[in-house]
Design a protein around this motif. Structure first.
Motif, PDB file in Angstrom:
ATOM      1  N   TYR A  67      -3.681   5.259  -0.530  1.00  0.00           N
ATOM      2  CA  TYR A  67      -3.875   4.180  -0.229  1.00  0.00           C
ATOM      3  C   TYR A  67      -2.269   3.821   1.261  1.00  0.00           C
ATOM      4  O   TYR A  67      -2.325   3.251   1.875  1.00  0.00           O
ATOM      5  CB  TYR A  67      -2.965   3.085  -1.181  1.00  0.00           C
ATOM      6  CG  TYR A  67      -4.120   2.813  -1.869  1.00  0.00           C
ATOM      7  CD1 TYR A  67      -5.006   1.858  -1.482  1.00  0.00           C
ATOM      8  CD2 TYR A  67      -3.839   3.182  -3.136  1.00  0.00           C
ATOM      9  CE1 TYR A  67      -6.203   1.556  -2.295  1.00  0.00           C
ATOM     10  CE2 TYR A  67      -5.493   2.750  -4.327  1.00  0.00           C
ATOM     11  CZ  TYR A  67      -6.166   2.003  -3.783  1.00  0.00           C
ATOM     12  OH  TYR A  67      -6.924   1.768  -4.728  1.00  0.00           O
ATOM     13  N   ARG A  68      -1.900   5.138   1.073  1.00  0.00           N
ATOM     14  CA  ARG A  68      -0.611   5.215   2.381  1.00  0.00           C
ATOM     15  C   ARG A  68      -1.296   5.579   3.615  1.00  0.00           C
ATOM     16  O   ARG A  68      -0.614   4.752   4.734  1.00  0.00           O
ATOM     17  CB  ARG A  68      -0.334   6.510   2.297  1.00  0.00           C
ATOM     18  CG  ARG A  68       0.781   7.701   1.051  1.00  0.00           C
ATOM     19  CD  ARG A  68       1.963   6.414   0.983  1.00  0.00           C
ATOM     20  NE  ARG A  68       2.442   5.649   0.009  1.00  0.00           N
ATOM     21  CZ  ARG A  68       3.327   7.446  -0.550  1.00  0.00           C
ATOM     22  NH1 ARG A  68       3.826   8.617   0.680  1.00  0.00           N
ATOM     23  NH2 ARG A  68       4.500   7.007  -1.845  1.00  0.00           N
ATOM     24  N   ASN A  69      -2.698   6.014   4.137  1.00  0.00           N
ATOM     25  CA  ASN A  69      -3.403   5.745   5.367  1.00  0.00           C
ATOM     26  C   ASN A  69      -3.716   4.049   5.475  1.00  0.00           C
ATOM     27  O   ASN A  69      -2.869   3.464   6.235  1.00  0.00           O
ATOM     28  CB  ASN A  69      -4.607   6.255   5.082  1.00  0.00           C
ATOM     29  CG  ASN A  69      -4.674   7.924   4.986  1.00  0.00           C
ATOM     30  OD1 ASN A  69      -3.706   7.979   5.709  1.00  0.00           O
ATOM     31  ND2 ASN A  69      -5.883   8.541   4.833  1.00  0.00           N
ATOM     32  N   ALA A  85      -1.626   1.652   4.151  1.00  0.00           N
ATOM     33  CA  ALA A  85       0.190   1.133   4.599  1.00  0.00           C
ATOM     34  C   ALA A  85      -0.012   1.422   5.731  1.00  0.00           C
ATOM     35  O   ALA A  85       0.893   0.642   6.590  1.00  0.00           O
ATOM     36  CB  ALA A  85       1.343   2.282   3.869  1.00  0.00           C
ATOM     37  N   ALA A 129       1.205  -1.071   0.039  1.00  0.00           N
ATOM     38  CA  ALA A 129       0.082   0.370   0.083  1.00  0.00           C
ATOM     39  C   ALA A 129       0.682   1.020   0.026  1.00  0.00           C
ATOM     40  O   ALA A 129       0.343   2.276  -0.626  1.00  0.00           O
ATOM     41  CB  ALA A 129      -0.762  -0.031   1.881  1.00  0.00           C
ATOM     42  N   PHE A 130       1.669   1.598   0.940  1.00  0.00           N
ATOM     43  CA  PHE A 130       3.001   2.221   0.976  1.00  0.00           C
ATOM     44  C   PHE A 130       3.488   2.584  -0.678  1.00  0.00           C
ATOM     45  O   PHE A 130       3.465   3.983  -1.167  1.00  0.00           O
ATOM     46  CB  PHE A 130       4.467   2.141   2.138  1.00  0.00           C
ATOM     47  CG  PHE A 130       4.351   3.434   1.739  1.00  0.00           C
ATOM     48  CD1 PHE A 130       5.156   4.781   2.477  1.00  0.00           C
ATOM     49  CD2 PHE A 130       6.146   3.417   1.208  1.00  0.00           C
ATOM     50  CE1 PHE A 130       5.940   5.427   2.839  1.00  0.00           C
ATOM     51  CE2 PHE A 130       7.010   4.233   1.457  1.00  0.00           C
ATOM     52  CZ  PHE A 130       6.910   5.445   2.327  1.00  0.00           C
ATOM     53  N   ILE A 131       4.099   1.828  -1.218  1.00  0.00           N
ATOM     54  CA  ILE A 131       5.005   1.616  -2.594  1.00  0.00           C
ATOM     55  C   ILE A 131       3.098   2.376  -3.858  1.00  0.00           C
ATOM     56  O   ILE A 131       3.970   3.182  -4.228  1.00  0.00           O
ATOM     57  CB  ILE A 131       5.034   0.898  -2.997  1.00  0.00           C
ATOM     58  CG1 ILE A 131       6.449  -0.073  -2.413  1.00  0.00           C
ATOM     59  CG2 ILE A 131       5.464   0.839  -4.616  1.00  0.00           C
ATOM     60  CD1 ILE A 131       6.769  -0.984  -2.534  1.00  0.00           C
ATOM     61  N   TRP A 132       2.394   2.359  -3.284  1.00  0.00           N
ATOM     62  CA  TRP A 132       1.287   1.920  -4.265  1.00  0.00           C
ATOM     63  C   TRP A 132       0.842   3.546  -4.477  1.00  0.00           C
ATOM     64  O   TRP A 132       0.221   4.323  -4.940  1.00  0.00           O
ATOM     65  CB  TRP A 132      -0.103   1.465  -3.996  1.00  0.00           C
ATOM     66  CG  TRP A 132      -1.203   1.791  -4.550  1.00  0.00           C
ATOM     67  CD1 TRP A 132      -1.763   1.815  -4.890  1.00  0.00           C
ATOM     68  CD2 TRP A 132      -1.162   0.507  -5.941  1.00  0.00           C
ATOM     69  NE1 TRP A 132      -2.886   1.716  -6.385  1.00  0.00           N
ATOM     70  CE2 TRP A 132      -2.291   1.164  -6.871  1.00  0.00           C
ATOM     71  CE3 TRP A 132      -0.814  -1.240  -6.503  1.00  0.00           C
ATOM     72  CZ2 TRP A 132      -2.787   0.230  -7.989  1.00  0.00           C
ATOM     73  CZ3 TRP A 132      -1.240  -1.731  -7.434  1.00  0.00           C
ATOM     74  CH2 TRP A 132      -2.589  -1.041  -7.762  1.00  0.00           C
ATOM     75  N   GLY A 133       0.907   3.682  -3.118  1.00  0.00           N
ATOM     76  CA  GLY A 133       1.193   5.844  -2.886  1.00  0.00           C
ATOM     77  C   GLY A 133      -0.703   5.898  -3.096  1.00  0.00           C
ATOM     78  O   GLY A 133      -1.274   5.415  -3.040  1.00  0.00           O
ATOM     79  N   GLY A 134      -0.818   7.428  -2.939  1.00  0.00           N
ATOM     80  CA  GLY A 134      -1.531   7.907  -2.646  1.00  0.00           C
ATOM     81  C   GLY A 134      -2.527   8.087  -1.440  1.00  0.00           C
ATOM     82  O   GLY A 134      -2.412   7.595  -0.337  1.00  0.00           O
TER      83      GLY A 134
END
Length: 541
Positions: free
Chosen positions: A392-394, A396, A385-390
């Motif tokens: 999705y950071r939450n 992550a 999720a962190f790599i996906w970003g946007g």
């Protein structure tokens, strides 16, 4: 049989406080989960929005009998409750949700009291703490719905029946409260209250020779008085339009019982409860097994038979939805406390060194390493999720924090049984199960995932130009009828007309238009804004 355990003298230092101040410690544990929020709120469509909108119809019209304007298939209890909070705090999301939050806290206190009578203080505290971190339970304590108030009334009835048995001197008072609770349950949740009432019958009938509840006249007086508001509402409805409200109530039940919604088949509650009460549903099954092996001498029919019958009832009923099972969650929590306490005792004795790995003594070992694997999965999900970003950071952050916290369980096991650190007692191991769930729900709530269900509507309506128009002009509704329409209606301060065609509206008027119903607008107009499939327009002169 008693499940009181010296191994639960403290779950870390904070849990030792629960012995002297159980209510305070439970509130410290629970209230933050109920209040954590991103600061942004928007209602959930469809049910929460419906309750909020109909309560607003009552508030705006001042008509507490049929304020929504049409003959209705539900009793008005939840609408009256929310409308009453509108009177106190205004029309907003806080007023919609505050009743569920308050009744949710009362439910926790009742679960503690019920658990204390049946299982003792330690397991009662543990079971109540578990209930606080069951996902579906916490979610419904934070949204406007009648389910949590109904569960409160059911728990109050059970607690009152138990008190009537323990305190014969006051059996009439407690019998009256039990009957009143069940009667008011019909006002809040209509015929749904029949399901837990039926589930109570084995206790009421099977143990009648001991407690004599069914021969208590004040139980029936309480039921009758509890039905008075519903009967008065029905009679006033009949006076207004000569309609029998109970016909609509019964018709809705028959219709719901004859159709399967969203493809939720006979196995729906098996996987849904396992998912939304994870991991406590599995520990609850262990506790249920232990309780069946060694039945409780007095309250087996409440802690074991009641939830089993209720589960069978909602499974047989064709309309299967997650929140119909909410009445089970307090009992799952208490049963999970029994199961987790038993595992704590096995943990304290140590694992079994034998050729066969699958021994009773190795269950904590297996679960400890299993929780470590679960932690790894959360960490991997968080990294992705962190790599996906946007946005999705939450997720992550949630994945990383929860993943790391799931390592508490294997670390405690390794510290005690591999490194020989005897200070790592079963209390720490049990705490290792609670902490990851608490952290997960705390972060989910803090990021607004339990309070901000429709941010697109919220951000759109907060735009200064949009907010100014909505605040100062009546807004009409043209073919606004789909699932999200309840949010559009609720968040529009000044209501105009509800019409089928735009030609029915005067020039220069404002209107919400559903593009799915009216893809092309024949009259000259300007589009002020658009959210999802809705357009806010103004007709030109």
């Amino acid at each position: 049989m008693s499940y009181k355990s010296p191994s639960l003298q403290s779950i870390c230092q904070q849990i030792s406080l629960s012995k002297a101040f159980p209510y305070i410690s439970l509130l410290i544990w629970t209230v933050p989960l109920l209040l954590f929020s991103s600061g942004q709120n928007s209602l959930m469509a469809h049910d929460e929005g419906l309750y909020a909108r109909r309560a607003r119809d009552i508030f705006d019209s001042g008509d507490w009998i049929a304020g929504w304007g049409t003959h209705h298939h539900k009793t008005p209890g939840p609408y009256w409750l929310i409308a009453s909070f509108y009177q106190l705090f205004g029309v907003n999301e806080f007023s919609v949700r505050l009743p569920s939050l308050i009744f949710g806290i009362f439910c926790l206190l009742l679960v503690y009291e019920i658990g204390k009578i049946i299982l003792g203080k330690n397991l009662a505290w543990l079971g109540t703490a578990i209930l606080s971190v069951e996902f579906l339970w916490l979610q419904y304590c934070r949204i406007g719905n009648p389910d949590v108030p109904m569960v409160f009334l059911v728990l109050l009835a059970i607690y009152s029946l138990m008190q009537a048995e323990l305190n014969p001197k006051y059996r009439y008072i407690f019998g009256f409260i039990a009957g009143l609770s069940l009667g008011l349950g019909f006002l809040i949740r209509s015929f749904v209250i029949v399901l837990p009432t039926i589930a109570l019958l084995p206790y009421l009938i099977g143990e009648h020779r001991r407690h004599r509840h069914l021969s208590n006249p004040w139980l029936y007086v309480g039921i009758i008085i509890g039905f008075v508001p519903t009967l008065a509402w029905s009679w006033l409805n009949w006076q207004l339009d000569s309609n029998n409200t109970f016909t609509s109530l019964v018709g809705f039940v028959l219709q719901s019982g004859s159709e399967e919604r969203d493809g939720n088949g006979i196995l729906f509650y098996f996987w849904n409860i396992a998912l939304k009460a994870f991991p406590w549903a599995f520990l609850g099954c262990l506790g249920l097994f232990l309780l069946c092996r060694r039945p409780l001498p007095r309250y087996h029919l409440i802690l074991v038979v009641f939830p089993l019958i209720y589960f069978i009832e909602i499974t047989i009923f064709s309309t299967r939805l997650s929140h119909y099972a909410l009445c089970l969650y307090p009992f799952i929590a208490l049963q999970a406390a029994v199961g987790l306490d038993w595992l704590g005792k096995v943990f304290a004795r140590g694992h079994t060194k034998s050729k066969s790995f699958w021994q009773k003594g190795n269950i904590p070992l297996i679960l400890s390493y299993g929780s470590g694997v679960l932690g790894i999965l959360f960490l991997l999900a968080g990294i992705v999720a962190f790599i996906w970003g946007g946005v999705y950071r939450n997720y992550a952050i949630i994945g990383l924090v929860v993943g790391l916290s799931w390592f508490i369980v294997p670390i405690v096991w390794i510290s005690r049984h591999r490194l020989g650190l005897k200070s790592f007692t079963a209390s720490y191991w049990i705490a290792g199960w609670l902490i990851p769930c608490w952290l997960a729900l705390a972060f989910v709530g803090n990021f607004g995932l339990l309070s901000d269900y429709n941010p697109a509507f919220r951000t759109f309506l907060q735009q200064p130009a949009i907010a100014s128009i909505l605040k100062n002009h009546p807004i009409n509704f043209v073919q606004v009828q789909d699932k999200n329409s309840v949010l559009i209606i609720f968040y529009t301060p000044i209501h105009g007309q509800q019409v089928d065609t735009i030609t029915q509206l005067p020039p220069s008027s404002y209107a919400w238009v559903d593009k799915n119903s009216i893809p092309e607008i024949p009259q000259a107009h300007r589009v002020i804004g658009e959210v999802k499939n809705y357009q806010l327009i103004q007709l030109l002169p």
